[in-house]
Write an enzyme that holds these catalytic residues in place. Structure first.
Site, PDB file in Angstrom:
ATOM      1  CG  ASN A   9     -11.462   6.802  -1.772  1.00  0.00           C
ATOM      2  OD1 ASN A   9     -11.924   5.804  -1.227  1.00  0.00           O
ATOM      3  ND2 ASN A   9     -10.235   6.836  -2.285  1.00  0.00           N
ATOM      4  CD1 TRP A  10     -15.190   8.848   3.704  1.00  0.00           C
ATOM      5  CD2 TRP A  10     -16.406   7.257   4.723  1.00  0.00           C
ATOM      6  NE1 TRP A  10     -16.327   9.433   4.194  1.00  0.00           N
ATOM      7  CE2 TRP A  10     -17.091   8.477   4.826  1.00  0.00           C
ATOM      8  CE3 TRP A  10     -16.972   6.121   5.279  1.00  0.00           C
ATOM      9  CZ2 TRP A  10     -18.322   8.591   5.478  1.00  0.00           C
ATOM     10  CZ3 TRP A  10     -18.188   6.218   5.914  1.00  0.00           C
ATOM     11  CH2 TRP A  10     -18.867   7.448   6.025  1.00  0.00           C
ATOM     12  CE  LYS A  11      -7.398   8.204   0.240  1.00  0.00           C
ATOM     13  NZ  LYS A  11      -6.196   8.442  -0.488  1.00  0.00           N
ATOM     14  CG  HIS A  95      -7.879   5.185  -5.572  1.00  0.00           C
ATOM     15  ND1 HIS A  95      -6.621   5.291  -5.025  1.00  0.00           N
ATOM     16  CD2 HIS A  95      -8.535   6.325  -5.241  1.00  0.00           C
ATOM     17  CE1 HIS A  95      -6.529   6.457  -4.384  1.00  0.00           C
ATOM     18  NE2 HIS A  95      -7.676   7.097  -4.509  1.00  0.00           N
ATOM     19  CD  GLU A  97      -4.800   5.443  -1.812  1.00  0.00           C
ATOM     20  OE1 GLU A  97      -5.808   4.878  -1.351  1.00  0.00           O
ATOM     21  OE2 GLU A  97      -4.547   6.648  -1.592  1.00  0.00           O
ATOM     22  CD  GLU A 167      -8.342  10.431  -7.261  1.00  0.00           C
ATOM     23  OE1 GLU A 167      -8.927  11.138  -6.442  1.00  0.00           O
ATOM     24  OE2 GLU A 167      -7.961   9.284  -7.022  1.00  0.00           O
ATOM     25  N   GLY A 173      -3.327  12.645  -1.126  1.00  0.00           N
ATOM     26  CA  GLY A 173      -2.948  12.511   0.285  1.00  0.00           C
ATOM     27  C   GLY A 173      -1.663  13.227   0.642  1.00  0.00           C
ATOM     28  CB  SER A 213      -4.387  17.504  -1.685  1.00  0.00           C
ATOM     29  OG  SER A 213      -3.484  16.468  -1.360  1.00  0.00           O
ATOM     30  N   GLY A 234     -10.468  12.346  -0.713  1.00  0.00           N
ATOM     31  CA  GLY A 234     -10.130  11.406   0.353  1.00  0.00           C
ATOM     32  C   GLY A 234     -10.242  12.061   1.715  1.00  0.00           C
ATOM     33  N   GLY A 235      -9.121  12.549   2.228  1.00  0.00           N
ATOM     34  CA  GLY A 235      -9.028  13.080   3.595  1.00  0.00           C
ATOM     35  C   GLY A 235     -10.150  14.032   3.992  1.00  0.00           C
TER      36      GLY A 235
END
Ligand code: PEP
Length: 251
Positions: A9-11, A95, A97, A167, A173, A213, A234-235
């Protein structure tokens, strides 16, 4: 036997040239193994180019959100039909966010999940508890509500082909991952909720990912757990090398 599904997930990261470089670096190097799927969920403007670059490779391209309606007066929104026509195969729905910053609810998640199936997109439905909910022992009830409401009204067959990403919000993150045993406990619980909604067979088909994470150094232990079938990352999905390591761990 369920496949492992690793989804990045590149956001809201990268520009198009960086996204294209990433695709050029990974498409030829993904493991040929049928037991692992690799998906990148990218910002909307990159999708046509990424779909083109992923053709003939094992990489699948997903979106990070969409509207539930096919078309209409929804300025700034993107419809499931638009994504499907591009060749996008997956879409992240709900998600945390989006739930926290864009007021998404279990009801809007449910509408989007139905819309995804109406347009042949596989929904990756995110569920998870806040730190306060975990500390108040409300994790399981929160997850149960999100899963039941998110999947309401689907056929058993559709439920069996949803991907659920567990999640915990406090782990996204933050560098703080849930322990593999804790993550597995919730993933088992999710499978049980789905079993009660459908049948043992359907629950056994369901892919349940962990997200929060996840890194190349931590993925092996997570994937060894019986009810964790992959990861939403993500990251650590932003760099080609690290994404390839995550996918390799699923083989
Ligand atoms: C995510 O974006 O869904 C996520 C889990 O992010 P990270 O891996 O960076 O915690």
């Amino acid at each position: 036997m369920r496949s492992k599904v690793i989804a990045g997930n590149w956001k809201m990261n990268k520009v198009l040239s960086e996204a294209e470089q990433f695709a050029d670096s990974v498409t030829g190097k993904l493991p040929k193994d049928d037991n692992v799927e690799a998906i990148v969920c990218a910002p909307f403007p990159f999708l046509p180019s990424l779909v083109e670059k992923a053709k003939g490779s094992k990489l699948k391209i997903g979106a990070q959100n969409m509207h539930s309606e096919d078309n209409g007066a929804f300025t700034g929104e993107v419809s499931p039909a638009m994504l499907h026509e591009l060749g996008v195969t997956h879409v992240v729905i709900g998600h945390s966010e989006r739930r926290e910053q864009f007021a998404e609810t279990d009801d809007s998640v449910n509408k989007k999940v139905h819309a995804a199936f109406n347009h042949d997109l596989t929904p990756i439905v995110c569920v998870g508890e806040t730190l306060e909910q975990r500390e108040a022992n409300e994790t399981m009830s929160q997850i149960e509500t999100q899963v039941q409401k998110g999947l309401e009204g689907l056929t058993d067959e559709q439920i069996g082909s949803v991907i659920i990403a567990y999640e915990p919000i406090w782990a996204i993150g933050t560098g703080k991952s849930a322990s593999s045993a804790d993550a597995n406990q919730v993933c088992t619980y999710i499978r049980n909720i789905v079993k009660n909604m459908t049948s043992e067979n359907i629950a056994e088909q369901l892919v349940v990912q962990y997200g929060g994470s996840v890194k190349p150094a931590t993925i092996d232990e997570l994937l060894e757990q019986p009810d964790i079938d992959g990861a939403l990352v993500g990251g650590a999905s932003l760099e080609a090398e690290s994404f390839l390591q995550l996918v390799e761990a699923g083989t």
